[in-house]
Enzyme design. Structure first.
Site, short mmCIF file in Angstrom:
data_model
loop_
_atom_site.label_atom_id
_atom_site.label_comp_id
_atom_site.label_asym_id
_atom_site.label_seq_id
_atom_site.Cartn_x
_atom_site.Cartn_y
_atom_site.Cartn_z
N HIS A 383 0.82 -1.21 0.00
CA HIS A 383 0.00 0.00 0.00
C HIS A 383 0.85 1.27 0.00
O HIS A 383 0.34 2.37 -0.23
CB HIS A 383 -0.92 0.00 1.23
CG HIS A 383 -2.23 0.67 0.99
ND1 HIS A 383 -2.47 1.49 -0.08
CD2 HIS A 383 -3.40 0.64 1.69
CE1 HIS A 383 -3.70 1.95 -0.03
NE2 HIS A 383 -4.30 1.44 1.04
N ASP A 387 -2.20 2.30 -4.53
CA ASP A 387 -3.42 2.70 -3.86
C ASP A 387 -4.50 1.63 -4.07
O ASP A 387 -4.42 0.80 -4.99
CB ASP A 387 -3.93 4.04 -4.41
CG ASP A 387 -2.99 5.19 -4.06
OD1 ASP A 387 -2.31 5.09 -3.01
OD2 ASP A 387 -2.91 6.15 -4.85
#
Length: 412
Positions: A383, A387
């Site tokens: 992450h 995204d």
């Protein structure tokens, strides 16, 4: 003359290995190119073959750690020829000595007369028959009849007393004896240590998140069935589902390059090529050989690359170079029956796709409930660089390509 057996170099980063197994015994005759032993490093397992014919002399035992370049054995090429030595003459069998004519054979002694005890004199024929049938000890039976005569009731009482005496013993025998708890302690192999370290490093040093989806495998299965025989005849390999997913991943990686990138310090390193790692379960642990430039390979070339890697793993010929420079990984837990799992990132990569078991399930299509072969897929991503929107769309793109294989232009 003698030929030394040395531990070969398998990569600059590997300085030592464990001698995992000898295929031959000390003193065995070996032939050139015959596998002799297996070494195991923290990354690969490799077979070493004989470089000449001769007699093997083992210098290092199994389980020992040896440095790269160390001599672990010698092949004596000047050993004796294969001609078998003639077996020693067997000693002549000695015949048993003939009986002396002067010593006549002994005549059998007459059987001694059986003495009947005084107790038996007072037994009735029926009682005597029961005692003989049940092989009872008359001396231990207490007679309660006239003159101390033993009756059938006395025999029953005696048998009951025998049963009562054996009950505690029988109960004790039925009770399982408590055995001491046992454990087996084995040292972790270098490959297992390496796997553990990398998995722990991945969990601790990435912001890993997983997104899920499901794929209708109907069309892919139809195409695979339709072209299976012609594909095999033309290319010499079977058409599997892994090539479908590799092709789909290549298409998705072109659209979302972050999933094909690494984080190095404060930089993001993008790759203009797709080196796809395929996780394969081996006897000594999970390995991830890399199919290089998968974007340039056909379905047949992808399937052939997988077959070649499986053979190298089975024959312990996998090299360190086969495991390096991967940019994205695919893991297929479905071959073991997994319905759903969360794959762990293969650092420094930022994405990994998990395939699973194909299972028929009811789904709604055009407001109708139908049965379709479905597969859950999972995509774990870092992450820090990817995204959620990109990750979800990336997996959706893979779903579209596999459900409509014509879009990735399969060659048959």
């Amino acid at each position: 003359m003698e030929t030394e057996i040395k531990i070969p170099s398998v990569g600059e980063s590997v300085q030592e290995a464990i001698l995992a197994e000898w295929y031959k015994q000390d003193g065995d005759r070996v032939h050139k190119d015959e596998p002799l032993l297996v070494i195991e490093t923290d990354k690969v397992t490799l077979e070493i073959v004989a470089e000449a014919d001769g007699i093997l002399k083992i210098m290092v035992s199994e389980g020992e750690t040896v440095a790269i370049g160390a001599i672990v054995g010698i092949i004596d090429t000047a050993a004796a020829s294969d001609t078998a030595e003639s077996p020693p003459a067997e000693p002549e069998a000695k015949s048993p000595p003939a009986p002396s004519p002067e010593s006549p054979a002994e005549e059998p002694k007459p059987a001694e007369p059986v003495v009947v005890s005084s107790t038996q004199q007072i037994l009735s024929p029926s009682v005597r028959r029961v005692i003989a049938e049940k092989n009872l000890d008359v001396a231990k039976i207490i007679g309660t009849g006239p003159g101390g005569r033993i009756t059938k009731s006395d025999i029953l009482l005696y048998e009951e007393s025998l049963v009562c005496d054996q009950l505690p013993l029988a109960a004790e025998e039925r009770t399982p004896k408590a055995e001491p708890e046992q454990i087996i302690r084995k040292p972790m192999t270098p490959i297992r240590k390496r796997i553990a370290a990398r998995l722990l490093e991945s969990k601790q040093n990435t912001a890993m998140l997983t997104t899920f989806n499901e794929i209708d495998m109907s069309r892919a299965m139809e195409i695979r069935t339709q072209y299976k025989e012609s594909f095999q005849k033309k290319h010499g390999v079977s058409l599997g589902f892994m090539s479908f997913f590799i092709k789909a991943c290549v298409e998705a990686l072109k659209e979302f390059p972050e999933l094909n990138a690494f984080i190095e310090d404060s930089d993001i390193v993008y790759h203009n090529y797709c080196h796809i790692g395929v996780a394969i379960g081996a006897e000594r642990g999970l390995v991830v050989p890399v199919i290089r430039h998968a974007e340039n390979l056909s379905f047949a070339e992808l399937e052939q690359a997988i077959v070649d890697y499986v053979a190298k793993i089975r024959e312990n010929r996998l090299e360190l170079a086969d495991l390096e420079r991967g940019t994205f990984t695919i893991s297929n837990g479905g071959v073991y029956g997994s319905l759903l799992s969360t794959p762990i990132l293969n650092i420094p990569q930022s994405g990994i796709l998990g395939m699973h078991k194909i299972e028929k399930r009811p789904v709604v299509i055009d407001d109708q409930i139908v049965i379709r072969p479905m597969m859950y897929v999972a995509m774990s991503y870092d992450h820090r660089i990817v995204d959620g929107r990109e990750a979800v769309t990336f997996l959706k793109r893979i779903k579209e390509c596999v459900e409509n294989p014509e879009r990735i232009m399969m060659e048959v």
